[in-house]
Motif scaffolding. Structure first.
Motif, PDB file in Angstrom:
ATOM      1  N   TRP A 490       0.844  -1.183   0.000  1.00  0.00           N
ATOM      2  CA  TRP A 490       0.000   0.000   0.000  1.00  0.00           C
ATOM      3  C   TRP A 490       0.889   1.245   0.000  1.00  0.00           C
ATOM      4  O   TRP A 490       2.107   1.167   0.204  1.00  0.00           O
ATOM      5  CB  TRP A 490      -0.943   0.010   1.197  1.00  0.00           C
ATOM      6  N   THR A 541      -4.254   8.520  -5.176  1.00  0.00           N
ATOM      7  CA  THR A 541      -4.739   7.144  -5.045  1.00  0.00           C
ATOM      8  C   THR A 541      -6.011   6.988  -5.864  1.00  0.00           C
ATOM      9  O   THR A 541      -7.101   6.802  -5.332  1.00  0.00           O
ATOM     10  CB  THR A 541      -5.021   6.772  -3.573  1.00  0.00           C
ATOM     11  N   VAL A 543      -9.245   6.104  -8.094  1.00  0.00           N
ATOM     12  CA  VAL A 543     -10.202   5.038  -8.382  1.00  0.00           C
ATOM     13  C   VAL A 543     -10.991   5.503  -9.597  1.00  0.00           C
ATOM     14  O   VAL A 543     -11.694   6.521  -9.534  1.00  0.00           O
ATOM     15  CB  VAL A 543     -11.137   4.772  -7.201  1.00  0.00           C
ATOM     16  N   LYS A 553      -9.183   8.071  -3.690  1.00  0.00           N
ATOM     17  CA  LYS A 553      -9.711   6.935  -2.931  1.00  0.00           C
ATOM     18  C   LYS A 553     -10.364   7.405  -1.629  1.00  0.00           C
ATOM     19  O   LYS A 553     -11.456   6.949  -1.268  1.00  0.00           O
ATOM     20  CB  LYS A 553      -8.587   5.953  -2.637  1.00  0.00           C
ATOM     21  N   SER A 557     -14.362   7.093  -0.598  1.00  0.00           N
ATOM     22  CA  SER A 557     -14.761   6.404   0.642  1.00  0.00           C
ATOM     23  C   SER A 557     -15.636   7.303   1.498  1.00  0.00           C
ATOM     24  O   SER A 557     -16.650   6.866   2.056  1.00  0.00           O
ATOM     25  CB  SER A 557     -13.519   5.974   1.427  1.00  0.00           C
ATOM     26  N   ILE A 588     -16.858  -1.688  -6.091  1.00  0.00           N
ATOM     27  CA  ILE A 588     -15.983  -0.607  -5.656  1.00  0.00           C
ATOM     28  C   ILE A 588     -16.222  -0.320  -4.176  1.00  0.00           C
ATOM     29  O   ILE A 588     -15.286  -0.158  -3.395  1.00  0.00           O
ATOM     30  CB  ILE A 588     -16.237   0.658  -6.495  1.00  0.00           C
ATOM     31  N   GLU A 591     -14.722  -2.978  -1.960  1.00  0.00           N
ATOM     32  CA  GLU A 591     -13.269  -2.909  -1.843  1.00  0.00           C
ATOM     33  C   GLU A 591     -12.821  -1.761  -0.941  1.00  0.00           C
ATOM     34  O   GLU A 591     -11.829  -1.878  -0.222  1.00  0.00           O
ATOM     35  CB  GLU A 591     -12.647  -2.750  -3.230  1.00  0.00           C
ATOM     36  N   LEU A 592     -13.562  -0.654  -0.967  1.00  0.00           N
ATOM     37  CA  LEU A 592     -13.132   0.528  -0.221  1.00  0.00           C
ATOM     38  C   LEU A 592     -13.598   0.532   1.225  1.00  0.00           C
ATOM     39  O   LEU A 592     -12.912   1.082   2.097  1.00  0.00           O
ATOM     40  CB  LEU A 592     -13.651   1.793  -0.915  1.00  0.00           C
TER      41      LEU A 592
END
Length: 737
Positions: A490, A541, A543, A553, A557, A588, A591-592
């Motif tokens: 990460w 980051t 998406v 990202k 979120s 999505i 995953e987040l």
């Protein structure tokens, strides 16, 4: 797994919570996800968390048709029922019990509405020249197994047909020997008990009382227990159990539709024959018990019949699951039997004589619905298992358990912990444990140790040059994650660090990826990223959605989490100044978000959907019960799958057995009141709606509540009385008297 953005959301292999007897299979669209939001309520979400389908726990697509002729076929039923809608499947038992004359079929329709209409229309009607009983099947629960409620059962207790004899003996040794030979033994199908007897009749110095002797036993046959000094026998109360059972059946059938009467074979202990009667309706069972329990019956020789209305739920469990849960089920049975009267948990295990793979039926029973609800709640907690959580209660999950290595690790772990079972659900990002508490704790500790090892593995830190961070956030990072595992790499954007967890080989692979990104030939082909729709700055980051808009990202979120509070759905992309209508892909969000946040988001969408449809959905009237149900026909009787409360769909309160619904009473009163108003010249004031009765006089009326002046003919209103008279003369030709 591609969805709206190329990765389909397909459910993983069936887990413990998905096992359902007779469950149907539906085609699942690649961009949808079906999950339980309440026990027994399943919701299908589409992109943007829009609800595509909601099936409450009150709804079922299956009906049971009882008392059919034994020769009816599935083709016959399909042809007869096609007028109610599309029939998906018809199930008939492979063979009937010997001597059985009635057949029960299970029919699955394409929708709950079709099944409900068929049940309402056909119940008590003639089908294939038989008066049939038709009911909706029990709703499916999201718990393991399928619970089937039976509330028309009656536990019957009648005294056995027996002889009671007294024998005298000269010595205590002879009496005790006779007791030892006779006590708790079977004789000609009867269960015999014997004990010392003091008082009348007194035959010898030492007397023995024999109970449970066969009705046909003769006095001299008691010598089988030793020589005696004489025998006296009580008069038989009644002679034949088969004749008594015929009378019992006749009595039962006189109260309503009797589905079955089951009396197990003897010998019967404690001088009591126990059996089960099943009525088609709970009110019939309750009425029978109220009028007959504790009353003497002539066909029993003026002895008492006892009848207890028992509510029960039967669950069908796979054998391996039952074996794991059996110790916990046994403890649950002991707890309830010690604390509540009339409660039991029975397991019918047919594996020894049917097949090793035969399911095990677990039956919960109680004498009242509140107790059965408590028992059901406790039992289904066992079926749901225990979610693996940390010390602070957060759900524990690592993406490692989605990989082949993680799956193999869990498989080996379960084999090393016999008597336990675990369910790995990558879709919900949870691990559920089953089995006794001590074994469950050991299994959970082993998994938590692995999680701790993953989280504490050696971490290598690499500094990223500022010029390559944006380039490194796309395919290069994805490629590295695929190689090393998503959970092992990460980026810390605030410090421009690339962090790698694992071995030195992983560290070297990350170094090579950085060198690749720094290659000018690689960088020259990369497009510049657009601004994030939320923070309106360069995307970090990123998406990227299929619509082409890239988000930070962290911003995406935050946007998803904010919907938990705002409850505005469906969620769409905010690109093009908020004009983009592309809906957020579910994968999505998975995953987040953490499992807890994802569950909260689906529940928020569910609540928003229900609360904006107050005329369609209602909450169960039981306090603290969260189940919902749809508006149903007035003739229907709904039953909550969680608390088992019966609900009247007319007034949306508890079902009022043997008395009229208040909504029907109110409706009838309103109708009569409207008829009375029409016959007594009563109208509502146009100003304040107060009711006014005109008994005599002209057509000018003045409301005493709001002082409005009214023309009684057309109900037009005026501020002054003179205006009303002028109106009546010009429009109606006079003031009327």
């Amino acid at each position: 797994m591609p969805g709206a953005d190329g990765i389909p959301l397909v459910p993983p292999g069936l887990g413990l919570e998905d096992i359902q007897e007779g469950s149907s299979t539906h085609k699942i669209k690649p961009d949808t996800l079906t999950i339980p939001v309440l026990d027994s309520t399943r919701v299908t979400f589409g992109p943007g968390f829009e609800i595509c389908q909601l099936v409450t726990g009150f709804e079922s697509r299956q009906i049971f048709i009882e008392r059919l002729p034994p020769d009816v076929t599935s083709t016959d039923l399909t042809e007869e029922l096609k007028g109610f809608g599309e029939i998906i499947a018809v199930y008939l038992p492979e063979r009937l019990r010997e001597g059985a004359t009635n057949l029960t079929a299970r029919v699955t329709f394409s929708s709950h509405e079709e099944a409900a209409q068929a049940a309402l229309t056909l119940n008590g009607e003639s089908l294939f020249n038989r008066t049939v009983s038709v009911r909706l099947s029990s709703v499916k629960s999201t718990s393991l197994g399928k619970g089937t409620l039976r509330d028309g059962d009656v536990l019957l207790e009648i005294p056995v047909a027996q002889k009671i004899a007294y024998a005298g003996y000269n010595t205590a040794e002879e009496a005790d020997k006779a007791i030892a030979l006779a006590n708790c033994t079977e004789l000609e199908g009867s269960w015999v008990t014997a004990a010392r007897h003091v008082g009348l009749p007194s035959i010898g110095l030492f007397n023995v009382r024999f109970q449970g002797l066969p009705p046909s036993l003769k006095r001299e046959e008691l010598t089988r227990y030793g020589r005696n000094e004489g025998v006296t026998m009580e008069r038989l109360k009644y002679e034949s159990l088969p004749n008594a059972l015929k009378c019992l059946r006749k009595l039962l059938e006189g109260f309503g539709e009797l589905l079955s009467l089951e009396i197990p074979p003897g010998p019967y202990k404690k001088g009591v024959v126990r059996g089960w009667a099943r009525f088609a309706a709970a009110r019939v069972a309750d009425n029978f018990c109220r009028k007959n329990s504790g009353r003497t019956q002539g066909w029993l020789g003026d002895q008492k019949l006892y009848a207890h209305h028992i509510r029960s739920i039967a669950y069908t469990l796979p054998p391996d699951v039952f074996d794991v849960l059996e110790p916990e089920i046994r403890l649950l049975r002991l707890f309830f039997q010690e604390s509540v009267r009339g409660v039991n948990i029975d397991a019918v295990d047919k594996r020894s004589w049917l097949a090793p793979s035969a399911p095990v039926v677990v039956k919960l029973s109680a004498r009242d619905m509140p107790t059965l609800t408590r028992l059901k709640t406790a039992f289904e907690q066992l079926l749901r298992g225990e979610k693996l959580t940390g010390r602070d209660g957060e759900i524990i999950w690592e993406d490692f358990f989605s990989l082949h290595a993680g799956i193999a690790f869990l498989d080996v772990l379960q084999k090393n912990h016999p008597g336990t079972m675990l369910n790995r659900d990558p879709r919900r990002r949870t691990i559920t444990l089953f089995g006794p508490a001590d074994k469950r704790a050991m299994l959970g500790s082993a998994i938590l140790a692995k999680v701790a090892a993953l989280r504490s593995a050696k971490i290598y830190i690499l500094q990223l040059p500022p010029t390559i961070i944006g380039f490194f956030m796309s395919a290069d990072l994805l490629k590295l994650q695929q190689e090393l595992g998503h959970e092992n790499i990460w980026i810390d954007l605030s410090k421009r660090l690339l962090k790698v967890r694992g071995s030195e080989d992983a560290y070297k692979a990350a170094q090579l990826a950085i060198l690749h990104v720094q290659d000018p030939r690689t960088r020259s082909t990369r497009p510049r990223s657009a601004a994030c729709p939320v923070c309106l700055t360069e995307v970090t980051t990123p998406v990227t959605l299929n619509c082409g808009h890239s988000w930070c990202k962290a911003c995406l979120s935050l946007y998803l989490k904010s919907a938990i509070d705002t409850k505005v759905f469906p969620l769409t992309c905010l690109g093009d100044g908020g004009r983009c209508s592309h809906r957020m892909p579910l994968r999505i969000a998975q995953e987040l978000l953490s499992p807890d946040d994802f569950n909260a988001l689906t529940h928020a969408s569910f609540l928003a959907y229900v609360h904006t449809r107050p005329s369609e959905f209602h909450y169960c009237p039981t306090p603290d019960c969260t189940q919902i149900y749809r508006t149903a026909p007035r003739e229907a009787i709904l039953q909550c799958p969680s608390c088992l409360t019966r609900i009247c769909p007319s007034c949306n309160g508890e079902y009022h057995e043997n008395r009229r619904c208040q909504a029907e009473i109110d409706s009838e009163d309103q109708r009569l009141f409207e008829e009375w108003k029409a016959s007594h010249d009563v109208k509502p004031c146009p100003g304040c709606k107060a009711l006014i009765e005109r008994s005599a006089g002209c057509n000018h009326m003045a409301c005493t509540w709001c002082n409005t002046h009214i023309c009684w003919v057309c109900l037009k209103t005026y501020e002054k009385a003179d205006d009303v008279y002028e109106h009546m003369r010009s429009v109606h030709g006079g003031i009327g008297l």
